[in-house]
Design a protein around this motif. Structure first.
Motif, PDB file in Angstrom:
ATOM      1  N   VAL A 170      16.955  -3.880   5.749  1.00 34.80           N
ATOM      2  CA  VAL A 170      17.943  -3.758   4.683  1.00 34.80           C
ATOM      3  C   VAL A 170      18.137  -2.293   4.308  1.00 34.80           C
ATOM      4  O   VAL A 170      19.258  -1.800   4.195  1.00 34.80           O
ATOM      5  CB  VAL A 170      17.520  -4.578   3.450  1.00 34.80           C
ATOM      6  CG1 VAL A 170      18.511  -4.402   2.310  1.00 34.80           C
ATOM      7  CG2 VAL A 170      17.384  -6.051   3.816  1.00 34.80           C
ATOM      8  N   PHE A 171      17.051  -1.587   4.112  1.00 36.27           N
ATOM      9  CA  PHE A 171      17.115  -0.148   3.871  1.00 36.27           C
ATOM     10  C   PHE A 171      15.742   0.441   4.145  1.00 36.27           C
ATOM     11  O   PHE A 171      14.755  -0.280   4.295  1.00 36.27           O
ATOM     12  CB  PHE A 171      17.566   0.176   2.436  1.00 36.27           C
ATOM     13  CG  PHE A 171      16.599  -0.279   1.374  1.00 36.27           C
ATOM     14  CD1 PHE A 171      15.543   0.528   0.964  1.00 36.27           C
ATOM     15  CD2 PHE A 171      16.754  -1.521   0.769  1.00 36.27           C
ATOM     16  CE1 PHE A 171      14.656   0.103  -0.010  1.00 36.27           C
ATOM     17  CE2 PHE A 171      15.874  -1.952  -0.211  1.00 36.27           C
ATOM     18  CZ  PHE A 171      14.824  -1.139  -0.599  1.00 36.27           C
ATOM     19  N   GLU A 172      15.681   1.749   4.217  1.00 41.69           N
ATOM     20  CA  GLU A 172      14.418   2.435   4.453  1.00 41.69           C
ATOM     21  C   GLU A 172      14.350   3.641   3.530  1.00 41.69           C
ATOM     22  O   GLU A 172      15.361   4.309   3.289  1.00 41.69           O
ATOM     23  CB  GLU A 172      14.318   2.881   5.915  1.00 41.69           C
ATOM     24  CG  GLU A 172      12.953   3.415   6.304  1.00 41.69           C
ATOM     25  CD  GLU A 172      12.810   3.570   7.814  1.00 41.69           C
ATOM     26  OE1 GLU A 172      11.706   3.918   8.265  1.00 41.69           O
ATOM     27  OE2 GLU A 172      13.803   3.336   8.524  1.00 41.69           O
ATOM     28  N   GLY A 173      13.167   3.908   2.992  1.00 40.71           N
ATOM     29  CA  GLY A 173      13.020   5.036   2.086  1.00 40.71           C
ATOM     30  C   GLY A 173      11.569   5.447   1.959  1.00 40.71           C
ATOM     31  O   GLY A 173      10.699   4.936   2.671  1.00 40.71           O
ATOM     32  N   GLU A 174      11.311   6.367   1.063  1.00 41.74           N
ATOM     33  CA  GLU A 174       9.961   6.848   0.819  1.00 41.74           C
ATOM     34  C   GLU A 174       9.680   6.797  -0.670  1.00 41.74           C
ATOM     35  O   GLU A 174      10.587   6.935  -1.494  1.00 41.74           O
ATOM     36  CB  GLU A 174       9.791   8.285   1.321  1.00 41.74           C
ATOM     37  CG  GLU A 174       9.954   8.436   2.824  1.00 41.74           C
ATOM     38  CD  GLU A 174       9.748   9.866   3.283  1.00 41.74           C
ATOM     39  OE1 GLU A 174       9.492  10.741   2.415  1.00 41.74           O
ATOM     40  OE2 GLU A 174       9.848  10.112   4.501  1.00 41.74           O
ATOM     41  N   ILE A 175       8.417   6.592  -1.003  1.00 45.62           N
ATOM     42  CA  ILE A 175       7.996   6.589  -2.399  1.00 45.62           C
ATOM     43  C   ILE A 175       6.751   7.452  -2.531  1.00 45.62           C
ATOM     44  O   ILE A 175       5.872   7.426  -1.664  1.00 45.62           O
ATOM     45  CB  ILE A 175       7.725   5.147  -2.901  1.00 45.62           C
ATOM     46  CG1 ILE A 175       7.358   5.164  -4.379  1.00 45.62           C
ATOM     47  CG2 ILE A 175       6.645   4.463  -2.076  1.00 45.62           C
ATOM     48  CD1 ILE A 175       7.276   3.776  -4.996  1.00 45.62           C
ATOM     49  N   GLU A 176       6.706   8.237  -3.568  1.00 50.15           N
ATOM     50  CA  GLU A 176       5.548   9.090  -3.814  1.00 50.15           C
ATOM     51  C   GLU A 176       4.680   8.433  -4.878  1.00 50.15           C
ATOM     52  O   GLU A 176       5.153   8.131  -5.981  1.00 50.15           O
ATOM     53  CB  GLU A 176       5.998  10.472  -4.288  1.00 50.15           C
ATOM     54  CG  GLU A 176       4.848  11.446  -4.504  1.00 50.15           C
ATOM     55  CD  GLU A 176       5.331  12.842  -4.855  1.00 50.15           C
ATOM     56  OE1 GLU A 176       4.616  13.535  -5.601  1.00 50.15           O
ATOM     57  OE2 GLU A 176       6.426  13.218  -4.392  1.00 50.15           O
ATOM     58  N   ILE A 177       3.435   8.179  -4.534  1.00 56.21           N
ATOM     59  CA  ILE A 177       2.510   7.516  -5.447  1.00 56.21           C
ATOM     60  C   ILE A 177       1.462   8.527  -5.888  1.00 56.21           C
ATOM     61  O   ILE A 177       0.738   9.090  -5.057  1.00 56.21           O
ATOM     62  CB  ILE A 177       1.838   6.308  -4.774  1.00 56.21           C
ATOM     63  CG1 ILE A 177       2.912   5.303  -4.326  1.00 56.21           C
ATOM     64  CG2 ILE A 177       0.843   5.648  -5.722  1.00 56.21           C
ATOM     65  CD1 ILE A 177       2.365   4.127  -3.565  1.00 56.21           C
ATOM     66  N   ALA A 178       1.393   8.763  -7.176  1.00 56.78           N
ATOM     67  CA  ALA A 178       0.446   9.742  -7.707  1.00 56.78           C
ATOM     68  C   ALA A 178      -0.977   9.227  -7.563  1.00 56.78           C
ATOM     69  O   ALA A 178      -1.240   8.026  -7.661  1.00 56.78           O
ATOM     70  CB  ALA A 178       0.758  10.022  -9.169  1.00 56.78           C
ATOM     71  N   ASP A 179      -1.913  10.149  -7.326  1.00 54.31           N
ATOM     72  CA  ASP A 179      -3.319   9.775  -7.262  1.00 54.31           C
ATOM     73  C   ASP A 179      -3.794   9.317  -8.630  1.00 54.31           C
ATOM     74  O   ASP A 179      -3.337   9.808  -9.671  1.00 54.31           O
ATOM     75  CB  ASP A 179      -4.172  10.970  -6.820  1.00 54.31           C
ATOM     76  CG  ASP A 179      -3.886  11.363  -5.379  1.00 54.31           C
ATOM     77  OD1 ASP A 179      -3.442  10.490  -4.614  1.00 54.31           O
ATOM     78  OD2 ASP A 179      -4.088  12.545  -5.041  1.00 54.31           O
ATOM     79  N   ASN A 180      -4.727   8.361  -8.626  1.00 56.79           N
ATOM     80  CA  ASN A 180      -5.311   7.932  -9.895  1.00 56.79           C
ATOM     81  C   ASN A 180      -6.119   9.068 -10.506  1.00 56.79           C
ATOM     82  O   ASN A 180      -6.814   9.800  -9.792  1.00 56.79           O
ATOM     83  CB  ASN A 180      -6.223   6.726  -9.676  1.00 56.79           C
ATOM     84  CG  ASN A 180      -5.438   5.481  -9.318  1.00 56.79           C
ATOM     85  OD1 ASN A 180      -4.311   5.310  -9.768  1.00 56.79           O
ATOM     86  ND2 ASN A 180      -6.031   4.611  -8.511  1.00 56.79           N
ATOM     87  N   PRO A 181      -6.040   9.246 -11.827  1.00 55.36           N
ATOM     88  CA  PRO A 181      -6.810  10.324 -12.464  1.00 55.36           C
ATOM     89  C   PRO A 181      -8.301  10.061 -12.357  1.00 55.36           C
ATOM     90  O   PRO A 181      -8.734   8.950 -12.232  1.00 55.36           O
ATOM     91  CB  PRO A 181      -6.336  10.270 -13.923  1.00 55.36           C
ATOM     92  CG  PRO A 181      -5.813   8.880 -14.114  1.00 55.36           C
ATOM     93  CD  PRO A 181      -5.251   8.464 -12.784  1.00 55.36           C
TER      94      PRO A 181
END
Length: 246
Positions: free
Chosen positions: A235-246
């Motif tokens: 359907v679509f393709e993308g990227e997501i940035e996931i922050a590290d847990n503190p």
């Protein structure tokens, strides 16, 4: 849902995949996700195989990419042992139907009109399937949350609303655990067809009409694996940035 592709955890297994629902909870199985998983790993060059063995939280499944682009998934055998679903049937009297039974769920007090009879089983995740006269007008959004969170399902449950259109076709809507109503639910389609067969309403091969498209479900009977066949497309393709847990 988010499906995470992970390396093989053991010999004889091609991949592991982990499934998280919209509420963040990890779940045991996802039939539609299994089909998407196969297309993803093939199209991204992670494997050249058409048939895979994939580890999920509920066990190993075996999806196969067909020449027509549709994917067939061996979903394993359904589980009918209520303790393994799990479902607390203490004090309840089932209603016999076909070669099986349906169980009463009191959704709002003890009034008879608030009692719904459901077929209960697991396809690696728990399902409660009820028969309705018309899937389109069924009160899915009203009853779905009540069934999902019913106290007799300690791990919650997926609530299916099935209309039998003939011995080889049904219409289905599913209120999924942790996600609400979705356009289609692969394990829900498997559970609905298995329930319909055991209740004496369906044949061994059934087309399931959902709002997201059609699936074909096949089940040969007790102890046999359920086969689910359907499409999977990008359907679509993308990227997501996931922050590290503190």
């Amino acid at each position: 849902q988010i499906l995470s592709v992970r390396p093989s955890p053991a010999p004889g297994i091609d991949f592991e995949y982990v499934i998280h629902n919209a509420d963040g909870g990890e779940v045991e199985q996802c039939g539609n996700g299994a089909r998407c998983f196969v297309r993803y790993v093939r199209e991204h060059g992670l494997t050249t195989k058409d048939a895979l063995r994939v580890q999920t939280l509920s066990g190993v499944i075996e999806p196969r990419l067909g020449a027509d682009g549709r994917v067939t998934v061996n979903m394993g055998a359904p589980v009918f042992d209520l303790a393994r679903v799990p479902f607390d049937a203490a004090g309840l009297r089932p209603q016999a139907a076909g070669s099986w039974q349906k169980w009463p769920l009191a959704l709002d007090g003890d009034a008879q009109e608030a009692i719904k009879y459901v077929a209960i089983l697991s396809m690696g995740n728990p399902h409660a399937v009820q028969l309705v006269d018309d899937a389109e007008t069924a009160p899915v959004l009203e009853l779905g949350p009540l069934i999902e969170h019913h106290a007799r399902f300690p791990n919650r449950v997926n609530a299916g609303f099935m209309q039998v259109l003939g011995r080889s076709r049904v219409a289905l809507r599913v209120y999924e655990r942790g996600a609400g109503e979705t356009l289609a639910c692969g394990t829900g389609a498997c559970a609905a067809v298995v329930a319909g067969i055991r209740l004496g309403l369906l044949d061994a091969r059934v087309d399931v009409q959902t709002r997201g498209g059609d699936l074909t479900i096949e089940w040969a009977g007790i102890e046999a694996a359920v086969l689910m066949t359907g499409p999977a497309s990008m359907v679509f393709e993308g990227e997501i940035e996931i922050a590290d847990n503190p």
